[in-house]
Structure formats: structure tokens, C-alpha cells
Design a protein around this motif. Structure first.
Motif, PDB file in Angstrom:
ATOM      1  N   PRO A 118     -45.806 -12.097 -25.638  1.00 52.35           N
ATOM      2  CA  PRO A 118     -44.354 -11.965 -25.744  1.00 52.35           C
ATOM      3  C   PRO A 118     -44.072 -12.656 -27.082  1.00 52.35           C
ATOM      4  O   PRO A 118     -43.060 -12.072 -27.509  1.00 52.35           O
ATOM      5  N   TRP A 140     -47.726  -6.996 -20.278  1.00 51.16           N
ATOM      6  CA  TRP A 140     -46.674  -6.613 -21.086  1.00 51.16           C
ATOM      7  C   TRP A 140     -46.799  -5.113 -21.753  1.00 51.16           C
ATOM      8  O   TRP A 140     -45.698  -4.403 -22.071  1.00 51.16           O
ATOM      9  N   LYS A 151     -43.811  -2.910 -23.297  1.00 56.10           N
ATOM     10  CA  LYS A 151     -42.932  -3.534 -24.362  1.00 56.10           C
ATOM     11  C   LYS A 151     -43.599  -3.920 -25.924  1.00 56.10           C
ATOM     12  O   LYS A 151     -43.016  -4.445 -26.697  1.00 56.10           O
TER      13      LYS A 151
END
Length: 360
Positions: free
Chosen positions: A20, A250, A256
Motif C-alpha cells: 500500500p 492488493w 490496486k
């Protein structure tokens, strides 16, 4: 066994926490993915999704491996530390990851779907591959075993097939190029390559651990395994498995972040390196069957089109054929994951059945 669990856990933790952060950084820098104009229409909405997420996989894998050894060393004064085989497989994965990173970076800077030209990409793979091949024949241990063998291998070395050094280097380049491109072709849907790679790498954790339990150095029986550092190879595979699973958190649909060539070339290099250092080059074709099918679909598409001017599939690689046939992206991904799992289980079954047969 503790080192394997630590490597997998640390790889997972680093990857799931680092990814992230990379998403935010790459988004601010505008490091977004370009999408093929001729691809499925549904993919156009993915344009601009951060790419080069393979950086997280590589860092997590390396950190997981060395933290496992550090903790093992702190708790055991007799710990042997990183091995030649483990370091060489890491070198191959990281080296090809660097080539992929340069490819991704050029794509982003030039705002196109093509990065390094074919010559530059091949040269990068050849340099890393030749270095791996040469070094893999060095560093013999007290039993005379090098990280790799000049014999062609299935579950063990095939004694009748010995490659001279020049041919061994060429064979190594074919294996490395084949696996890195196979994983690269598979990386076209959210989480597809990452999930399949995690299964293949987890399979190599089991195989390497099994080889360590039945090493010829420990148990000189007819069905033992002449592998230089099987337990350390299990640690490498475990760290990489954890890194893939953390990244998949993710990268699963809707993604993402994409791994890009940074991740796909690195993962292909890991599979190639593990197959050669565990003496399972031919068995790896079964274990990584999904990747092989994806690569073969591209080869067949090109061959048929050049000879007949017709397309064998609606689009290659193979997963796009089913998208254009009307399958939802998540349906293709899940079904291909199931195929990958079947290939891994079948490969493990072949490995185990050969052991039961006594190596004969």
C-alpha cells in the motif's frame, strides 16, 4: 522447519505492509499502467493503475530470507547461514526483476505499452542467465555437489544425459527465458500470475523440504536426492510464497496495483532457478503447467497466423480468449487458479510416486 515458517511469515508481512505504501508513492509519481489498445474493452478502465508492484515482492522475499537466517543464527550458534544455492536463486530472481523494472520504467516514462526493445530485454536476460549458469557450476560442497548439475533432470539427475558446459549454459538460458516469459504472458488479469506463482512456489517448498529429509548426504539410499542445499531452497521458496500472497491481497480483482514486468520476470526467474537447483527441470513443466499453456498459446497463435493468416484464438495469451468469449474476468481468474492448483498437485503426485518407486 522454523526457518521456513519465519521466511514465509516475514515475506507475507513485509509484502502486505509495503505494497500500500508503494501504491501511494507510485500513484503520486504517475507510475500508471498503459493498456494495449487491441485488448479486451473492459481493460481500458485499468489504465493508470500503479504498476511495478513487483518491487514489493522482491523486497519482501529478500527480507524474509535473510531475517529467517538471522533469527536462526541468533538462536543456534551452529547455523550454517545462507547457502550458495539459495543466494544464486535470489540473484536470478532479483536480476531478472531489475530487467523488468527497467522495462516498466521506460513504459511509464514514454507513456506506451512497450518498454525495453527486444534486443535490450534479451541482452539483460542473457547477462543474468549466463552469470547464473556459470556460478551454478561452482561452489561445490564437501560431497562434490554444485548448486546445479550438468545432467538433465526429472526428479533426480538423468545419468545418461550429461550436457557439456556450452550446451548447459545454452540450456540454462532457454529454461530462464522460457519461465520468465511464461509468467510474463500469464500476468494479464488481476491476481492471475501472482496466485498461480504462489502455488508453484509453495509446491517447491514441499519438494525442497522433502529432498532435505531424504538427502543423500544424510541418507545414502538408492532413492535419496543429490541436491546441494535443499533446506535453504525451501526457505527461499517460502519467502517468495509469502511475498506473493501478501502482494495478492492488493493485486486481487479489482487490482490496486500491478506487478508489472518487475514482478513477472522475477517470479519466472525464481521458478527457473528452483527447478535447476532442485534437479526438477522436467517436473517443473508439470508443476507450472498453467504458465506453460499460456506461453504455448502465444506461440501457437503466432505460428498459425503467420502460416494461414487466421487466428487460432480470439486473442492470446489464452486467458484473453475466454474473456472475449464472454467469461467474466473473475471467472477466468478463479478457474485458471484451479488449473494451476491441479497442475501443482499432479506434479507433487509425480514427485511422490517416483519416490515410492524407489527412484527406479
Amino acid at each position: 522447519m522454523i526457518s521456513i515458517l519465519i521466511a514465509a511469515s516475514v515475506g507475507l508481512l513485509v509484502s502486505i505492509l509495503l505494497t500500500p505504501y508503494l501504491i501511494r508513492v507510485f500513484s503520486r509519481q504517475g507510475f500508471g499502467q498503459e493498456i494495449r489498445e487491441e485488448g479486451p474493452a473492459g481493460h481500458k478502465s485499468k489504465r493508470g493503475t500503479p504498476t511495478m508492484g513487483g518491487v514489493a515482492i522482491i523486497i519482501a522475499m529478500v527480507v524474509g530470507y535473510f531475517v529467517a537466517h538471522l533469527i536462526n543464527w541468533m538462536g543456534d550458534d551452529n547455523s550454517s547461514g545462507p547457502s550458495a544455492s539459495g543466494l544464486l536463486v535470489l540473484f536470478l530472481g532479483v536480476g531478472l526483476g531489475v530487467v523488468g523494472f527497467l522495462d516498466d520504467f521506460i513504459k511509464i516514462r514514454k507513456q506506451r505499452n512497450l518498454g525495453l526493445n527486444k534486443t535490450a530485454k534479451i541482452v539483460g536476460q542473457v547477462v543474468v542467465g549466463v552469470a547464473f549458469a556459470v556460478l551454478a557450476l561452482q561452489f561445490a560442497d564437501e560431497n562434490g555437489l554444485s548448486p546445479a548439475s550438468m545432467n538433465l533432470s526429472y526428479v533426480r539427475d538423468i545419468e545418461l544425459i550429461v550436457l557439456p558446459i556450452p550446451l548447459f549454459v545454452l540450456f540454462t538460458l532457454v529454461v530462464i527465458s522460457g519461465w520468465s516469459n511464461a509468467v510474463n504472458f500469464t500476468d494479464g488479469l488481476d491476481g492471475l500470475a501472482g496466485g498461480a506463482a504462489a502455488m508453484v512456489l509453495a509446491t517447491y517448498v514441499v519438494i525442497s523440504f522433502w529432498q532435505a529429509r531424504l538427502s543423500c548426504a544424510e541418507s545414502p539410499a538408492a532413492a535419496c536426492y543429490n541436491v546441494r542445499d535443499p533446506l535453504d531452497l525451501a526457505v527461499v521458496a517460502a519467502a517468495a510464497t509469502g511475498a506473493c500472497v501478501g502482494f495478492l491481497w492488493w493485486n486481487a480483482a479489482p487490482a490496486k496495483i500491478f506487478m508489472g514486468d518487475t514482478g513477472s520476470l522475477a517470479l519466472g526467474g525464481l521458478v527457473a532457478g528452483l527447478s535447476m537447483t532442485t534437479r526438477t527441470e522436467l517436473l517443473a513443466i508439470v508443476i507450472g503447467g498453467l504458465f506453460m499453456v499460456e506461453m504455448i498459446s502465444v506461440v501457437l497463435q503466432i505460428a498459425v497466423f503467420r502460416t494461414t493468416r487466421r487466428r487460432l484464438f480470439r486473442m492470446a495469451p489464452f486467458h484473453h480468449h475466454f474473456e472475449l468469449a464472454g467469461w467474466a474476468e473473475t471467472t477466468v481468474i478463479i478457474r485458471f487458479w484451479l488449473l494451476a492448483a491441479i497442475c501443482c498437485m499432479f506434479g507433487l503426485g509425480l514427485f511422490y510416486s517416483e519416490q515410492l518407486a524407489g527412484g527406479g
